[in-house]
Design an enzyme around this catalytic site. Structure first.
Site, PDB file in Angstrom:
ATOM      1  N   GLU A 184       0.819  -1.203   0.000  1.00  0.00           N
ATOM      2  CA  GLU A 184       0.000   0.000   0.000  1.00  0.00           C
ATOM      3  C   GLU A 184       0.861   1.265   0.000  1.00  0.00           C
ATOM      4  OE1 GLU A 184      -2.224  -0.808   3.487  1.00  0.00           O
ATOM      5  OE2 GLU A 184      -3.327  -2.457   2.568  1.00  0.00           O
ATOM      6  N   GLU A 238      -5.435  -9.273   2.735  1.00  0.00           N
ATOM      7  CA  GLU A 238      -6.429  -8.836   3.708  1.00  0.00           C
ATOM      8  C   GLU A 238      -7.689  -9.700   3.734  1.00  0.00           C
ATOM      9  OE1 GLU A 238      -4.596  -6.827   1.976  1.00  0.00           O
ATOM     10  OE2 GLU A 238      -3.818  -5.276   3.291  1.00  0.00           O
TER      11      GLU A 238
END
Length: 799
Positions: free
Chosen positions: A652, A672
């Site tokens: 990210e 995730e």
């Protein structure tokens, strides 16, 4: 008048140094001066002259006030908390005239230090000024143990109505004059009990060794709360020479003041000679009236150059608050120049060099310097055990390690407590500091011991650089390369940290305990020089976790925790954001490259130490948010050089960068959804901007995306050879930032706006809150640990 035209009249003949002073107390010296030369100048503050008569009368008035209004009796302690203003010596001399004991307090102290000295000394009264009176009042009011302490503002002491004749108080040579607190470089300071004889003998010895007399002009710039301006005051009283007092030491203005006041003598110590020498040379350097300089810790390599530059002999004097003057280098001893000698014993002192067992060591062997004779403190106030440890059988144990040569000259090696013990070798910090400070780019240094798993302790150097020298790895490497030619390999600093200043005691010694506390609270970038040292020693070591260096005017940040796949702790994330924010302004650097060490860019959050409460969760998310903000707000390009696996939060981070350059080893992994972990760091916004319809598959399916796939879907811009990765990123930044460019404007137009980012943060924070309170996040972390494969097991981290 030129110096050569004056007939110098020494106040104390050289052959009288070993005799007892003819005037036994400080107050008697003032009285004698006022009687013999009432209108002669004693002090000069801010170009205002203060005569003997004026000082004598004012100190007598104030002494009467202290006795008659404040109830001060002989032996009472009276604290002085003032800057370098004339009221300082006035108060000191008045306290001594009253038969009381002065307690000098550093005017830079805050409540904790001030309260400690007032409690420890048992001070009855504090004399201070408008700039400190509120602090003193608040400190006294906050401590019930100080409830009886009086406070006097010296600007309104109402002493004018009292007699100008000194009070009838018996004072002799052995009357206690000061509780002089040591500088406190380690722990709380101790108060040395100093008599009138102590001060008078220092001045007598110095006057005899220098030949100073009434035709000289003395100067001091240290804080008056330290002992140097005090013995300079007594030296002025002894010689009849006026004392010029500067508000503070300023390296840039000091020699100009020496010229302006036609100073013939001054004393400096610690870093002051180095700071003076490193000022730009001037055609006026030798345009002065200097006859001689006394100094403590003259840099050996600079000694001859100091004398040559300012045209006066500089000689070493050694002493401690506990013992006054112990050693001095004669001014006619030319062998002392650059030899590192701290002198020979003065006639009133004996010295010896002893080993740990207390037995004398042979000449040429290092040992502790011990001193006996006069002057000497009576002991430490309220510390009988400390006194017994320091004063043993009439000998003061200095704690300084020295070597004595066959001719009796003493050379300082270091402090017993200021040594680095590395792998069985004892390294004196002062030796390493001296070698470092020979380098023109270094203004000052401080060497300390830091723990090491292999050698027990390692050498770390805090370095203050000269103006315009870049504080980066290249500079650190150059410094270490130069110092390696001067020191044994085991003495070369392993770690380098650049600092803008070094905290100092009033005596200009580096306060190393304060330095360590400061760097613990606000850690800076530490460069591990192990790769350089290993090239000649075969040793290896661990680099810092977030490494910063500047290459070709581009900042390179390396996440360097390869044993954890560079997993980011909260502290590492905060450091990363701070570096990006500090160096991303465009004022000094063209851009920033972010990369990793080993086989991983990073594995994001360290799930070996996940948040254990809701506040911890919010700190975790906020620290990732802060990295995004820092990158998006820079005015220079930020490029991710993705050298290996980029997992979860780390992948990210790369989404925030303006470009992602990879190698064939590059792998992206967003686990995730598959692991039940909540995404963060604005992935929902940034990922869709980059890979559009691929974003859903990346998050929900959680595949591992190899380098070719990453290029195909636009997650990585291009692939290069691993050895070219960082260099190519730097080349790209240079191509994007031509001189006179508008890169900052283009970045603002092309990047997402802050408003968009903050809206994404708000949505993700809400999702994180829900995940935490529902227990889904904890379950996800547990699931991660149950299902991690071998590679993740080795790392122990993910996000």
């Amino acid at each position: 008048m030129c110096v050569d035209e004056k007939l110098w009249r020494p106040a104390v003949a050289a052959d009288q140094i070993g005799e007892s002073p003819t005037v036994p107390t400080v107050v008697a010296l003032l009285a004698a001066g006022a009687a013999a030369r009432p209108d002669a100048e004693l002090f000069r503050f801010d170009d205002e002259s203060w005569s003997y008569r004026r000082i004598d009368e004012q100190t007598s008035r104030l002494a009467h006030r202290l006795i008659e209004v404040d109830g001060v009796a002989p032996g009472d302690r009276v604290a002085i908390m003032l800057p370098n203003v004339v009221q300082w010596p006035v108060v000191w001399l008045a306290v001594l005239k009253a038969g009381a004991v002065a307690v000098p307090i550093n005017s830079a102290y805050r409540a904790a230090d001030l309260g400690f000295v007032l409690r420890d000394s048992g001070a009855l009264l504090v004399l201070t000024d408008a700039g400190h009176v509120e602090l003193v009042r608040d400190t006294v009011a906050a401590d019930v143990g100080l409830s009886g302490v009086g406070i006097v503002d010296v600007a309104d002491d109402a002493s004018d109505r009292f007699s100008t004749t000194a009070p009838d108080v018996a004072v002799d040579a052995q009357t206690l004059a000061n509780l002089q607190y040591t500088s406190g470089t380690t722990g709380f300071p101790k108060a040395c009990m100093l008599t009138h004889d102590y001060w008078v003998r220092i001045a007598w010895t110095c006057a005899g060794a220098t030949g100073l007399g009434p035709d000289d002009v003395l100067l001091t710039a240290q804080p008056f709360s330290y002992m140097d301006p005090q013995w300079n005051t007594v030296l002025a009283l002894t010689t009849g020479a006026p004392l010029v007092v500067l508000p503070r030491f300023s390296a840039s203005g000091f020699m100009a003041d020496v010229r302006r006041h036609r100073v013939t003598f001054f004393y400096v110590l610690g870093s002051m000679p180095t700071l003076l020498f490193k000022q730009p040379p001037s055609d006026d350097d030798r345009d002065n009236d200097l006859r001689m300089v006394l100094c403590s810790a003259i840099p050996t390599a600079l000694h001859g150059a100091l004398e040559q530059r300012w045209g006066a002999p500089w000689r070493e004097v050694y002493g401690m608050t506990e013992s006054g003057i112990d050693l001095i280098s004669p001014f006619d001893d030319l062998t002392a120049v650059g030899g590192g000698s701290i002198g020979h014993p003065v006639p009133s002192k004996r010295v010896d060099v002893v080993g740990p067992d207390g037995a004398a060591v042979a000449d040429g062997e290092p040992g502790e310097l011990v001193v006996s004779g006069r002057p000497m403190m009576l002991g430490y106030w309220n510390r009988p055990e400390e006194t017994e440890r320091t004063l043993r059988d009439g000998w003061l144990h200095t704690g300084d390690v020295v070597v004595r040569d066959a001719g009796g000259a003493i050379r300082l090696v270091g402090r017993i407590k200021d040594m680095v013990r590395r792998g069985g070798e004892n390294i004196a910090s002062v030796e390493v500091e001296a070698a470092l400070e020979r380098d023109d780019v270094i203004v000052a240094s401080a060497v300390v011991a830091v723990p090491d798993d292999v050698f027990g302790e390692e050498v770390k150097a805090f370095i203050q650089l000269a103006d315009a020298v870049v504080a980066d790895r290249a500079t650190a490497e150059a410094i270490v390369a130069r110092v390696r030619g001067q020191l044994a390999r085991f003495k070369v600093p392993r770690y380098i940290e650049f600092v803008t200043d070094l905290p100092r005691t009033p005596s200009e010694r580096v306060a190393k305990s304060v330095l360590k506390e400061r760097t613990t609270a606000m850690p800076g970038t530490t460069y591990d020089m192990a790769p350089q040292i290993a090239s000649s020693t075969g040793e290896s070591g661990h680099n810092e976790l977030v490494r910063w260096e500047v290459i070709r005017n581009v900042g390179v940040i390396t996440l360097n925790r390869p044993d954890k796949l560079n997993a980011l702790s909260v502290a590492m994330r905060l450091r990363l954001a701070a570096l990006i924010r500090e160096h991303g302004t465009g004022e000094r650097l063209r851009g920033i490259v972010l990369t990793g060490a080993g086989r991983a860019f990073s594995a994001g959050e360290d799930l070996a130490a996940p948040p254990t409460d809701f506040d911890g969760l919010r700190r975790t998310f906020e620290s990732f948010h802060d990295i995004t903000r820092a990158i998006v707000d820079t005015r220079v390009p930020v490029i991710a050089a993705v050298n290996g696996i980029a997992v979860g939060g780390a992948s990210e981070i790369t989404l925030c960068c303006d470009a992602r350059i990879g190698t064939s080893n590059t792998v992206y992994y967003q686990p995730e959804n598959a692991r039940g972990l909540t995404i963060s760091n604005a992935t929902s916004l940034l990922l869709t901007r980059l890979v559009r319809n691929h974003a859903m598959r990346m998050v929900l399916a959680s595949p591992r995306i190899d380098a070719d796939a990453a290029v195909r879907i636009g997650l990585v811009d291009e692939l290069v050879e691993p050895r070219e990765l960082v260099a190519h990123a730097i080349d790209l930044i240079h191509a994007w930032t031509p001189d006179g460019n508008t890169t900052a404007l283009h970045l603002a137009l092309l990047r997402p706006t802050s408003e968009e980012i903050e809206r994404a943060f708000a949505r993700e924070d809400a999702a994180a809150d829900e995940s935490w309170h529902s227990g889904a996040l904890a379950a996800g972390i547990e699931g991660f640990w149950r299902t991690k494969d071998g590679r993740i097991n080795e790392a122990g981290v993910n996000k």
